[in-house]
Design a protein around this motif. Sequence first.
Motif, PDB file in Angstrom:
ATOM      1  N   LYS A   1       4.718   7.899   4.256  1.00 34.21           N
ATOM      2  CA  LYS A   1       4.909   6.527   3.776  1.00 34.21           C
ATOM      3  C   LYS A   1       4.848   6.447   2.251  1.00 34.21           C
ATOM      4  N   SER A   2       5.580   7.330   1.634  1.00 37.79           N
ATOM      5  CA  SER A   2       5.688   7.336   0.177  1.00 37.79           C
ATOM      6  C   SER A   2       7.116   7.011  -0.234  1.00 37.79           C
ATOM      7  N   ALA A   3       7.251   6.249  -1.299  1.00 39.32           N
ATOM      8  CA  ALA A   3       8.536   6.139  -1.980  1.00 39.32           C
ATOM      9  C   ALA A   3       8.600   7.293  -2.981  1.00 39.32           C
ATOM     10  N   ILE A   4       9.789   7.830  -3.204  1.00 32.29           N
ATOM     11  CA  ILE A   4       9.929   9.044  -4.008  1.00 32.29           C
ATOM     12  C   ILE A   4      10.865   8.795  -5.185  1.00 32.29           C
ATOM     13  N   VAL A   5      10.452   9.278  -6.331  1.00 32.70           N
ATOM     14  CA  VAL A   5      11.323   9.342  -7.500  1.00 32.70           C
ATOM     15  C   VAL A   5      11.532  10.816  -7.817  1.00 32.70           C
ATOM     16  N   ILE A   6      12.784  11.246  -7.889  1.00 36.65           N
ATOM     17  CA  ILE A   6      13.084  12.631  -8.275  1.00 36.65           C
ATOM     18  C   ILE A   6      13.656  12.617  -9.684  1.00 36.65           C
ATOM     19  N   MET A   7      12.950  13.271 -10.604  1.00 39.51           N
ATOM     20  CA  MET A   7      13.412  13.424 -11.968  1.00 39.51           C
ATOM     21  C   MET A   7      14.111  14.781 -12.100  1.00 39.51           C
ATOM     22  N   LYS A   8      14.842  14.961 -13.210  1.00 39.03           N
ATOM     23  CA  LYS A   8      15.564  16.222 -13.447  1.00 39.03           C
ATOM     24  C   LYS A   8      16.398  16.583 -12.217  1.00 39.03           C
TER      25      LYS A   8
ATOM     26  N   GLU B   1      12.953  19.455   2.871  1.00 38.36           N
ATOM     27  CA  GLU B   1      11.754  19.420   3.707  1.00 38.36           C
ATOM     28  C   GLU B   1      10.605  18.694   3.014  1.00 38.36           C
ATOM     29  N   GLU B   2      10.451  18.903   1.712  1.00 37.02           N
ATOM     30  CA  GLU B   2       9.389  18.195   0.991  1.00 37.02           C
ATOM     31  C   GLU B   2       9.671  16.706   0.967  1.00 37.02           C
ATOM     32  N   ILE B   3      10.917  16.326   0.745  1.00 43.06           N
ATOM     33  CA  ILE B   3      11.275  14.908   0.750  1.00 43.06           C
ATOM     34  C   ILE B   3      10.939  14.290   2.101  1.00 43.06           C
ATOM     35  N   GLU B   4      11.308  14.958   3.184  1.00 44.26           N
ATOM     36  CA  GLU B   4      11.023  14.467   4.531  1.00 44.26           C
ATOM     37  C   GLU B   4       9.520  14.292   4.744  1.00 44.26           C
ATOM     38  N   LYS B   5       8.731  15.275   4.305  1.00 43.55           N
ATOM     39  CA  LYS B   5       7.279  15.210   4.458  1.00 43.55           C
ATOM     40  C   LYS B   5       6.706  13.998   3.730  1.00 43.55           C
ATOM     41  N   LEU B   6       7.141  13.775   2.504  1.00 40.39           N
ATOM     42  CA  LEU B   6       6.622  12.660   1.719  1.00 40.39           C
ATOM     43  C   LEU B   6       7.033  11.312   2.305  1.00 40.39           C
ATOM     44  N   ILE B   7       8.261  11.222   2.780  1.00 43.29           N
ATOM     45  CA  ILE B   7       8.713   9.983   3.412  1.00 43.29           C
ATOM     46  C   ILE B   7       7.890   9.692   4.664  1.00 43.29           C
TER      47      ILE B   7
ATOM     48  N   PRO C   1      24.290  15.122 -13.177  1.00 44.49           N
ATOM     49  CA  PRO C   1      24.105  15.560 -14.566  1.00 44.49           C
ATOM     50  C   PRO C   1      22.628  15.537 -14.954  1.00 44.49           C
ATOM     51  N   TYR C   2      22.350  15.947 -16.185  1.00 45.89           N
ATOM     52  CA  TYR C   2      20.964  16.030 -16.652  1.00 45.89           C
ATOM     53  C   TYR C   2      20.291  14.666 -16.638  1.00 45.89           C
ATOM     54  N   PHE C   3      20.959  13.650 -17.165  1.00 47.54           N
ATOM     55  CA  PHE C   3      20.352  12.326 -17.263  1.00 47.54           C
ATOM     56  C   PHE C   3      20.597  11.534 -15.981  1.00 47.54           C
ATOM     57  N   SER C   4      19.934  11.940 -14.925  1.00 42.35           N
ATOM     58  CA  SER C   4      20.072  11.264 -13.642  1.00 42.35           C
ATOM     59  C   SER C   4      18.745  11.302 -12.909  1.00 42.35           C
ATOM     60  N   LEU C   5      18.554  10.366 -11.998  1.00 45.06           N
ATOM     61  CA  LEU C   5      17.360  10.336 -11.164  1.00 45.06           C
ATOM     62  C   LEU C   5      17.697   9.660  -9.853  1.00 45.06           C
ATOM     63  N   LEU C   6      16.822   9.853  -8.875  1.00 45.65           N
ATOM     64  CA  LEU C   6      17.050   9.310  -7.542  1.00 45.65           C
ATOM     65  C   LEU C   6      15.756   8.694  -7.023  1.00 45.65           C
ATOM     66  N   ILE C   7      15.878   7.495  -6.462  1.00 44.82           N
ATOM     67  CA  ILE C   7      14.766   6.838  -5.790  1.00 44.82           C
ATOM     68  C   ILE C   7      15.091   6.821  -4.298  1.00 44.82           C
ATOM     69  N   ILE C   8      14.170   7.349  -3.488  1.00 47.29           N
ATOM     70  CA  ILE C   8      14.370   7.425  -2.040  1.00 47.29           C
ATOM     71  C   ILE C   8      13.260   6.647  -1.354  1.00 47.29           C
TER      72      ILE C   8
ATOM     73  N   GLU D   1       0.814  -1.220   0.000  1.00 44.53           N
ATOM     74  CA  GLU D   1       0.000   0.000   0.000  1.00 44.53           C
ATOM     75  C   GLU D   1       0.848   1.270   0.000  1.00 44.53           C
ATOM     76  N   GLU D   2       2.135   1.115  -0.156  1.00 44.00           N
ATOM     77  CA  GLU D   2       3.027   2.271  -0.223  1.00 44.00           C
ATOM     78  C   GLU D   2       2.738   3.081  -1.487  1.00 44.00           C
ATOM     79  N   ARG D   3       2.719   4.397  -1.360  1.00 46.44           N
ATOM     80  CA  ARG D   3       2.510   5.261  -2.515  1.00 46.44           C
ATOM     81  C   ARG D   3       3.840   5.558  -3.194  1.00 46.44           C
ATOM     82  N   LEU D   4       3.783   5.774  -4.482  1.00 43.52           N
ATOM     83  CA  LEU D   4       4.957   6.204  -5.241  1.00 43.52           C
ATOM     84  C   LEU D   4       4.697   7.608  -5.748  1.00 43.52           C
TER      85      LEU D   4
END
Length: 235
Positions: free
Chosen positions: A170-177, A161-167, A223-230, A148-151
Motif C-alpha cells: 500500500k505504497s505510492a511510488i515515485v521512480i527517479m532517474k 518485482e520491487e514495484i509489485e512488492k511496494l504496491i 530520457p534523463y529528465f523523466s520520472l514516474l508516479i505509480i 495513511e498511504e506511504r510514499l
Amino acid sequence: MYPVIFVSLGPGEPELITLKGLKALQTADCIFCPETQTKAGQCSSRAADILLRLDIPSDSILRFALPMSKLREKAWEAYNQVYAEAASRCKDGQRVCIVAEGDAGFCSSIHYIYEKLRADGIPVEHIAGIPAFIAAGARGGLHVASQEERLIVIPGTTTAEEIEKLINEKSAIVIMKLSQCTDEVHRCIRLHPEYSYHYFENVGTPDEQYISDPQQIETIRFPYFSLLIIRKDSF
C-alpha cells in the motif's frame, strides 16, 4: 563571513523558486551554476536558463562543467574545484551562491560541496526548493499520497518485482532517474495494467510532457529528465 548559500531552483519553471531563494540570488556576488555538454558538443545548462529568466545578471553566473557519467570521478573533480573557489571567495567577503535544480538536498550530488564546506568550518546555508515529483503531481492534478498511504521514492535501479512488492504494501511510488530502468517499467506495465501510471518528462520546462496512458508509456524510451508516479487507486 557570509555563508555559502545553496539555492534550490525548483524543477524548471522559474516562478517555482522560493522568494527566499530569489532574494539570495539577487544579492549574490557570484553564483556557481552547473552546465553539461550535449552529444553534439554544445554546452547546456537548465539551471543557467532559470537564472537568466529570473533576470539574474549573466556576469554574476559562474558556469562549471559537470560531466554526466556513471563514472563519478570527473564530477568529483569538478565539485572539488567549485569548493575551492567558493571557499576562497567566501573568505574574501563575497556573497556566494551555488545552485541546483529541484532541491539541493534531495537526489542532488551537489550536496557533496555543502558537506565539504561544512566539514572545513565554512558557514553554509541550504534554501529548500520544490522537488520535481511534487511539481509533477501538481501538473497531473494528483493526490500523490493519500491518508495513511506511504510514499516511497526509489532510484532507477528498481525492478518490476520491487514495484509489485511496494504496491502490495500500500505504497505510492515515485521512480527517479527513470532512464535507468526503462525495460523494467515496461515489463511492470505488461504485468500490472491495473496500476495507475503517471509519466512526466521535463517538468516545468517548455518541453514538459505528462502521459497517463500505460500503453503509450510502454512505447517510450525514457530520457534523463523523466520520472514516474505509480499508484493503485483502489487503496
